[in-house]
Scaffold this motif. Structure first.
Motif, PDB file in Angstrom:
ATOM      1  N   PHE A 234       0.857  -1.180   0.000  1.00 17.36           N
ATOM      2  CA  PHE A 234       0.000   0.000   0.000  1.00 17.36           C
ATOM      3  C   PHE A 234       0.894   1.231   0.000  1.00 17.36           C
ATOM      4  N   ASN A 235       0.593   2.196  -0.854  1.00 16.32           N
ATOM      5  CA  ASN A 235       1.447   3.383  -0.905  1.00 16.32           C
ATOM      6  C   ASN A 235       0.687   4.683  -0.694  1.00 16.32           C
ATOM      7  N   ARG A 236      -0.599   4.598  -0.384  1.00 16.90           N
ATOM      8  CA  ARG A 236      -1.371   5.838  -0.242  1.00 16.90           C
ATOM      9  C   ARG A 236      -2.574   5.610   0.684  1.00 16.90           C
ATOM     10  N   VAL A 237      -2.836   6.638   1.506  1.00 18.65           N
ATOM     11  CA  VAL A 237      -4.047   6.665   2.326  1.00 18.65           C
ATOM     12  C   VAL A 237      -4.644   8.060   2.183  1.00 18.65           C
ATOM     13  N   GLU A 238      -5.891   8.144   1.696  1.00 15.53           N
ATOM     14  CA  GLU A 238      -6.563   9.436   1.581  1.00 15.53           C
ATOM     15  C   GLU A 238      -8.075   9.242   1.470  1.00 15.53           C
ATOM     16  N   PRO A 239      -8.854  10.205   2.010  1.00 15.45           N
ATOM     17  CA  PRO A 239      -8.415  11.335   2.824  1.00 15.45           C
ATOM     18  C   PRO A 239      -7.938  10.869   4.194  1.00 15.45           C
ATOM     19  N   TYR A 240      -6.990  11.593   4.767  1.00 15.49           N
ATOM     20  CA  TYR A 240      -6.326  11.167   5.990  1.00 15.49           C
ATOM     21  C   TYR A 240      -6.126  12.372   6.896  1.00 15.49           C
ATOM     22  N   LEU A 241      -6.255  12.159   8.193  1.00 16.12           N
ATOM     23  CA  LEU A 241      -5.958  13.191   9.185  1.00 16.12           C
ATOM     24  C   LEU A 241      -4.989  12.619  10.206  1.00 16.12           C
ATOM     25  N   ASP A 242      -3.886  13.308  10.413  1.00 19.19           N
ATOM     26  CA  ASP A 242      -2.926  12.902  11.433  1.00 19.19           C
ATOM     27  C   ASP A 242      -3.330  13.576  12.742  1.00 19.19           C
ATOM     28  N   ILE A 243      -3.718  12.792  13.728  1.00 21.80           N
ATOM     29  CA  ILE A 243      -4.161  13.337  15.006  1.00 21.80           C
ATOM     30  C   ILE A 243      -3.050  14.141  15.676  1.00 21.80           C
ATOM     31  N   ALA A 244      -1.790  13.728  15.485  1.00 18.90           N
ATOM     32  CA  ALA A 244      -0.677  14.472  16.071  1.00 18.90           C
ATOM     33  C   ALA A 244      -0.604  15.886  15.497  1.00 18.90           C
ATOM     34  N   SER A 245      -0.774  16.012  14.179  1.00 20.19           N
ATOM     35  CA  SER A 245      -0.730  17.325  13.534  1.00 20.19           C
ATOM     36  C   SER A 245      -1.930  18.179  13.926  1.00 20.19           C
ATOM     37  N   ILE A 246      -3.114  17.564  13.960  1.00 20.56           N
ATOM     38  CA  ILE A 246      -4.324  18.295  14.345  1.00 20.56           C
ATOM     39  C   ILE A 246      -4.194  18.813  15.774  1.00 20.56           C
ATOM     40  N   TYR A 247      -3.656  17.991  16.650  1.00 11.95           N
ATOM     41  CA  TYR A 247      -3.477  18.400  18.045  1.00 11.95           C
ATOM     42  C   TYR A 247      -2.519  19.594  18.144  1.00 11.95           C
ATOM     43  N   SER A 248      -1.381  19.496  17.464  1.00  9.94           N
ATOM     44  CA  SER A 248      -0.387  20.571  17.538  1.00  9.94           C
ATOM     45  C   SER A 248      -0.908  21.879  16.960  1.00  9.94           C
ATOM     46  N   SER A 249      -1.691  21.788  15.892  1.00 13.34           N
ATOM     47  CA  SER A 249      -2.139  22.986  15.189  1.00 13.34           C
ATOM     48  C   SER A 249      -3.417  23.594  15.756  1.00 13.34           C
ATOM     49  N   HIS A 250      -4.307  22.758  16.320  1.00 11.12           N
ATOM     50  CA  HIS A 250      -5.639  23.268  16.646  1.00 11.12           C
ATOM     51  C   HIS A 250      -6.135  22.954  18.056  1.00 11.12           C
ATOM     52  N   LEU A 251      -5.533  21.993  18.734  1.00 14.41           N
ATOM     53  CA  LEU A 251      -6.087  21.579  20.020  1.00 14.41           C
ATOM     54  C   LEU A 251      -5.177  21.868  21.205  1.00 14.41           C
ATOM     55  N   HIS A 252      -3.912  22.188  20.947  1.00 14.59           N
ATOM     56  CA  HIS A 252      -2.930  22.383  22.008  1.00 14.59           C
ATOM     57  C   HIS A 252      -2.870  23.856  22.386  1.00 14.59           C
ATOM     58  N   HIS A 253      -2.996  24.167  23.684  1.00 15.46           N
ATOM     59  CA  HIS A 253      -3.024  25.556  24.121  1.00 15.46           C
ATOM     60  C   HIS A 253      -1.859  25.925  25.034  1.00 15.46           C
ATOM     61  N   HIS A 254      -1.079  24.957  25.454  1.00 20.10           N
ATOM     62  CA  HIS A 254       0.000  25.256  26.402  1.00 20.10           C
ATOM     63  C   HIS A 254       1.277  25.588  25.644  1.00 20.10           C
ATOM     64  N   LYS A 255       1.470  26.865  25.352  1.00 17.50           N
ATOM     65  CA  LYS A 255       2.596  27.287  24.529  1.00 17.50           C
ATOM     66  C   LYS A 255       3.940  27.001  25.194  1.00 17.50           C
ATOM     67  N   GLN A 256       3.958  27.001  26.528  1.00 17.64           N
ATOM     68  CA  GLN A 256       5.233  26.803  27.202  1.00 17.64           C
ATOM     69  C   GLN A 256       5.776  25.392  27.008  1.00 17.64           C
ATOM     70  N   THR A 257       4.907  24.431  26.640  1.00 16.93           N
ATOM     71  CA  THR A 257       5.364  23.058  26.413  1.00 16.93           C
ATOM     72  C   THR A 257       5.275  22.674  24.947  1.00 16.93           C
ATOM     73  N   ARG A 258       5.215  23.660  24.077  1.00 19.45           N
ATOM     74  CA  ARG A 258       4.994  23.390  22.660  1.00 19.45           C
ATOM     75  C   ARG A 258       6.135  22.593  22.030  1.00 19.45           C
ATOM     76  N   LYS A 259       7.365  22.783  22.527  1.00 16.91           N
ATOM     77  CA  LYS A 259       8.498  22.091  21.930  1.00 16.91           C
ATOM     78  C   LYS A 259       8.569  20.630  22.360  1.00 16.91           C
ATOM     79  N   LYS A 260       7.794  20.288  23.381  1.00 14.07           N
ATOM     80  CA  LYS A 260       7.792  18.922  23.862  1.00 14.07           C
ATOM     81  C   LYS A 260       7.075  17.997  22.887  1.00 14.07           C
ATOM     82  N   THR A 261       7.654  16.806  22.655  1.00 21.84           N
ATOM     83  CA  THR A 261       7.008  15.838  21.786  1.00 21.84           C
ATOM     84  C   THR A 261       5.801  15.248  22.501  1.00 21.84           C
TER      85      THR A 261
END
Length: 516
Positions: A124-151
């Protein structure tokens, strides 16, 4: 969120009732959360480990409160050729939104598992449409800026958004042993199930912010009438003709697929499979896919195992490396470039420099290389990527986060390592093997990246062109010099002292040998 709040089915045979339920659920799902498990691998293992368990959490019938069902596909027992078509359809269906947490590594291992199996049907070489929960969290759900660099791990995200503790103690357990323990089954199911719950938080937040919209109560009352009855009413039929495609799709879906919850649960016992029967997404889900949907694509270079130890891998006490889903970064240039004639390009190098290397863009223009900048001053990542794809450009950046965006192919981005503009210019020239000659120098507009009109202008023509636009110094009137005008922005240039100094500078920087 508890695994006991949904049905969990372990699928180990294509002749089992569980497999029949899987086929039916897939054909009636709007969202599927994906995860995979494999046996812990040694740090320097030269081949990809086989995926032993694939988890699929299904949300049925486009409804947020619809039953959630989790299927655990035992790939060590199932005949891979018999399920290849089913998985391919799930990964590519435009009517199913796939959720994952840094799923690229899982997809890579899964593809390798099917390719290495005799008669496995290919990878398998493709998945779409796809949402990465990690990216969505970092961009839209995370509010603690002081820990933003933390994985942020999936466990910490579940703790913050759902208020539950997702134990990862079994992550490094031996998934090749059979039978699986009840703890392993529960752990595996939760890993996929939590993706749908996190997505629900994201969806509700978008609705609350007004970023996406749901159909109004009035519109839903119309839907309950049935499409045929609505069309009988003149006022309603004219409104339908003016409605959006998404709303029209929703009307059809609601007319055909409004089953009571009891009927839905009873129908899970059926085993019919029709890949064309998957209903279209509802209106709100379509909006999310259009605004935030992504593609997960594996390239040829992804299929080559890396034997070096990677930063970010967690080593267990047993000496094995556990699954630590880190997004691959693009450390080295992976060609050919998109302007290559083999890829349908015109053969002319083209770059897109983000805000971190705007100075490099001007230097590239000075040596005659097409170097654009983003359309807007503060572009969204997706806008930057879309511009690069549309114009067949390679993105130049120093932003390491941008390299993790899974929508990008490896031949669409390059991370510039040098800090100084002159060094950055030489790095790009050497990396992409650009041919720079003296005739190219100062042949592009440094202001807008446009080309010059081929024929130089006389002083009279330049004065006419500059009226109300640009001031030409009086000291140039009695000098026999040539003027050049940009085709795009009409900016005028002339071969004065500044021009000659710039030419000499780039001759020295690029070590150009004069042809005279």
């Amino acid at each position: 969120m508890e695994a006991s709040g949904c049905d969990i089915h372990l699928v180990s045979s294509t002749d089992s009732p569980e497999f029949g339920r899987l086929k039916w659920a897939v054909s009636h799902s709007s969202i599927i959360g994906l995860d995979a498990e494999w046996k812990p691998v040694r740090v320097h293992q030269a081949t990809f480990p086989p995926v032993l368990l694939l988890q699929m959490a299904c949300r049925l019938l486009n409804q947020e409160d619809s039953p959630l069902v989790v299927f655990l596909l035992d790939l060590s027992q199932l005949p891979l050729p018999d399920i290849h078509h089913l998985l391919t359809h799930v990964f590519l269906s435009p009517n199913i939104l796939k959720l994952g947490f840094r799923f690229k590594q899982d997809l890579l291992y899964l593809s390798s598992t099917f390719r290495s199996h005799s008669g496995g049907g290919g990878g398998f070489n493709r998945v779409e449409p796809y949402l990465d929960i990690a990216s969505i969290y970092s961009s839209h759900l995370h509010h603690h800026k002081q820990t933003r660099k933390k994985t942020n791990s999936l466990s910490s995200i579940c703790q913050e958004l759902l208020g539950i503790s997702l134990s990862k103690e079994l992550q490094c357990s031996d998934w090749s042993l059979r039978p699986l323990t009840q703890h392993q089954i529960t752990y595996a199911a939760l890993d996929a199930l939590c993706l749908i719950h996190i997505f629900h938080v994201f969806q509700q937040r978008l609705l609350k912010q007004g970023t996406i919209q749901s159909l109004t109560e009035v519109e839903y009352s119309d839907l309950n009438l049935g499409l045929r009855q609505i069309l009988r009413e003149p006022d309603n039929s004219s409104r339908i003709l003016r409605t959006t495609y998404c709303e029209a799709v929703e009307m059809v879906r609601a007319t055909m697929l409004e089953y009571p919850r009891r009927q839905l649960e009873a129908s899970l016992k059926k085993s019919s499979w029709d890949s064309s029967s998957i209903p279209p997404m509802d209106y709100t889900l379509l909006q999310i896919v259009r605004q935030y949907g992504d593609k997960l694509i594996l390239t040829e270079s992804d299929g080559k195992p890396r034997t070096s130890k990677k930063k970010g891998k967690r080593k267990s006490s047993t000496g094995f490396t556990c699954k630590e889903k880190q997004v691959d970064t693009i450390d080295d240039w992976q060609g050919p470039p998109p302007w290559d004639s083999l890829l349908g390009g015109d053969g002319c190098p083209k770059f897109l420099c983000d805000v971190m290397v705007e100075g490099l863009a001007k230097h590239l223009r000075c040596v005659g290389i097409d170097a654009a900048v983003p359309y807007s001053k503060k572009p969204e990542t997706r806008e930057l990527i879309d511009q690069a794809i549309k114009e067949k450009r390679v993105i130049l950046t120093r932003d390491a986060k941008l390299l993790r965006h899974e929508y990008l192919l490896r031949n669409q981005i390059y991370r510039v390592r040098s800090l100084l503009k002159n060094d950055q210019l030489l790095e790009v020239i050497e990396t992409f093997e650009l041919k720079i000659c003296e005739d190219q120098l100062m042949s592009r507009c440094t202001k807008c990246n446009g080309k010059f009109i081929q024929k130089p202008l006389s002083i009279e023509e330049a004065l006419e062109a500059a009226k109300g636009f640009q001031v030409i110094p009086n000291c140039l009137f009695d000098r026999n010099i040539e003027f050049w005008q940009c085709i795009d922005c009409n900016q005028l240039y002339w071969e004065g002292t500044q021009y000659h100094n710039a030419v000499q500078k780039f001759i020295d920087v690029c070590k150009i040998t004069s042809t005279d």
